[in-house]
Motif scaffolding. Structure first.
Motif, PDB file in Angstrom:
ATOM      1  N   ALA A 173       0.824  -1.211   0.000  1.00  0.00           N
ATOM      2  CA  ALA A 173       0.000   0.000   0.000  1.00  0.00           C
ATOM      3  C   ALA A 173       0.857   1.259   0.000  1.00  0.00           C
ATOM      4  O   ALA A 173       0.456   2.297  -0.536  1.00  0.00           O
ATOM      5  CB  ALA A 173      -0.937  -0.006   1.212  1.00  0.00           C
ATOM      6  N   ALA A 174       2.051   1.162   0.594  1.00  0.00           N
ATOM      7  CA  ALA A 174       2.966   2.312   0.620  1.00  0.00           C
ATOM      8  C   ALA A 174       3.706   2.491  -0.696  1.00  0.00           C
ATOM      9  O   ALA A 174       4.408   3.491  -0.874  1.00  0.00           O
ATOM     10  CB  ALA A 174       3.970   2.143   1.759  1.00  0.00           C
ATOM     11  N   GLY A 175       3.577   1.527  -1.601  1.00  0.00           N
ATOM     12  CA  GLY A 175       4.171   1.667  -2.924  1.00  0.00           C
ATOM     13  C   GLY A 175       5.236   0.667  -3.291  1.00  0.00           C
ATOM     14  O   GLY A 175       5.742   0.689  -4.421  1.00  0.00           O
ATOM     15  N   ALA A 176       5.610  -0.219  -2.369  1.00  0.00           N
ATOM     16  CA  ALA A 176       6.606  -1.243  -2.709  1.00  0.00           C
ATOM     17  C   ALA A 176       6.021  -2.195  -3.739  1.00  0.00           C
ATOM     18  O   ALA A 176       4.875  -2.632  -3.598  1.00  0.00           O
ATOM     19  CB  ALA A 176       7.028  -2.014  -1.465  1.00  0.00           C
ATOM     20  N   PRO A 177       6.771  -2.536  -4.780  1.00  0.00           N
ATOM     21  CA  PRO A 177       6.235  -3.441  -5.798  1.00  0.00           C
ATOM     22  C   PRO A 177       6.273  -4.908  -5.400  1.00  0.00           C
ATOM     23  O   PRO A 177       5.600  -5.738  -6.008  1.00  0.00           O
ATOM     24  CB  PRO A 177       7.135  -3.183  -7.007  1.00  0.00           C
ATOM     25  N   CYS A 178       7.054  -5.244  -4.374  1.00  0.00           N
ATOM     26  CA  CYS A 178       7.276  -6.647  -4.037  1.00  0.00           C
ATOM     27  C   CYS A 178       7.540  -6.772  -2.536  1.00  0.00           C
ATOM     28  O   CYS A 178       8.108  -5.863  -1.929  1.00  0.00           O
ATOM     29  CB  CYS A 178       8.481  -7.174  -4.832  1.00  0.00           C
ATOM     30  N   VAL A 179       7.114  -7.892  -1.961  1.00  0.00           N
ATOM     31  CA  VAL A 179       7.318  -8.149  -0.533  1.00  0.00           C
ATOM     32  C   VAL A 179       8.146  -9.415  -0.371  1.00  0.00           C
ATOM     33  O   VAL A 179       7.789 -10.473  -0.890  1.00  0.00           O
ATOM     34  CB  VAL A 179       5.976  -8.306   0.201  1.00  0.00           C
ATOM     35  N   PHE A 180       9.238  -9.292   0.361  1.00  0.00           N
ATOM     36  CA  PHE A 180      10.181 -10.388   0.579  1.00  0.00           C
ATOM     37  C   PHE A 180       9.889 -11.021   1.938  1.00  0.00           C
ATOM     38  O   PHE A 180       9.923 -10.346   2.964  1.00  0.00           O
ATOM     39  CB  PHE A 180      11.599  -9.820   0.528  1.00  0.00           C
TER      40      PHE A 180
END
Length: 260
Positions: A173-180
């Motif tokens: 939601a904050a704008g990161a394209p990917c979550v590790f």
């Protein structure tokens, strides 16, 4: 070499493409050159643990940032591919650390949340993305949550999964394209994360002897799989095995290639 904006766009497209992005982590110039020359390599990712070990430091931001950046700068200069940097926790100033990383040609990176309060972790994500915009690029942030790696052995896996989802959704939601999400290897947990975060949004690490094959991760909708410190351990295992045989009166392995 393409300009920063083009390399950043290329790296972002590799994360969102239908095909999974498989990244073999590197830790110095020669490892970067070998991996970059390997068929199928489309981008590079550095391993903070590997770089720290190279200089004799333990993992966890114990290596001075200047030394860390100096090695990454050499890696970036040696290859003609987008490079993602393992930023650890951002060395106390994620936005400034990313600004300096962009200055040496880095166009993406991992940022650990270290299970800090969620508002602090989200602010760090926002600072990283803002640093990219200030530099005129879409910095490809692989926002890492340590929900699994910091969970105790007796932790309720359902609660750990729920916390990883809560944090991952906040970073997206904050704008990161990917979550590790390092530490997740079970198929059902990966399926649950993909369902909660969306296809081509989840990044995982390949753990020797435990992780699913890359082809299966792709089929599950995972965006990215990397090797972290394990590629350096593969190399060191081969070195130690060769030393054992040599010191026992044998010879070095047949088939050794001149890769440097």
């Amino acid at each position: 070499m393409a300009d920063l904006s083009t390399r950043a766009q290329t790296l972002l497209e590799l994360h969102t493409a239908p095909e999974i992005l498989a990244l073999t982590n590197v830790w110095d110039v020669v490892s970067a050159e070998v991996v970059a020359a390997t068929d199928g390599t489309r981008a590079l990712a550095t391993a903070s643990h590997g770089i720290a070990s190279t200089f004799g430091y333990p993992d966890g931001e114990r290596i001075p940032l200047e030394l860390h950046l100096a090695m990454v700068e050499r890696i970036v200069a040696a290859v003609d591919l987008p490079v993602s940097m393992d930023l650890e926790g951002g060395y106390g100033h994620p936005g400034e650390t990313v600004r300096r990383a962009i200055e040496i040609g880095v166009v993406g990176g991992n940022l650990e949340d270290q299970m800090k309060p969620l508002d602090e972790a989200v602010s760090a994500v926002e600072a990283v993305l803002a640093a990219g915009r200030s530099a005129g690029i879409d910095f490809v942030l692989n926002a890492r949550t340590d929900a699994f790696v910091k969970a105790g052995p007796d932790a309720d896996r359902r609660e750990v999964l729920a916390e990883a989802v809560r944090r991952g959704q906040a970073y997206l939601a904050a704008g990161a394209p990917c979550v590790f999400v390092p530490g997740v290897v079970a198929r059902e947990e990966i399926e649950a994360l993909v369902a909660a975060l969306g296809e081509r949004r989840l990044s995982v690490i390949s753990v020797p002897g435990r992780s699913l094959p890359v082809s299966e991760l792709e089929a599950l909708g995972v965006a990215r799989v990397s090797t972290g410190p394990f590629t350096q351990r593969v190399a060191l295992t081969a070195l130690q095995d060769a030393a054992v045989d040599f010191l026992a009166g044998g010879t070095l392995p047949e088939g050794t290639r001149a890769l440097n």
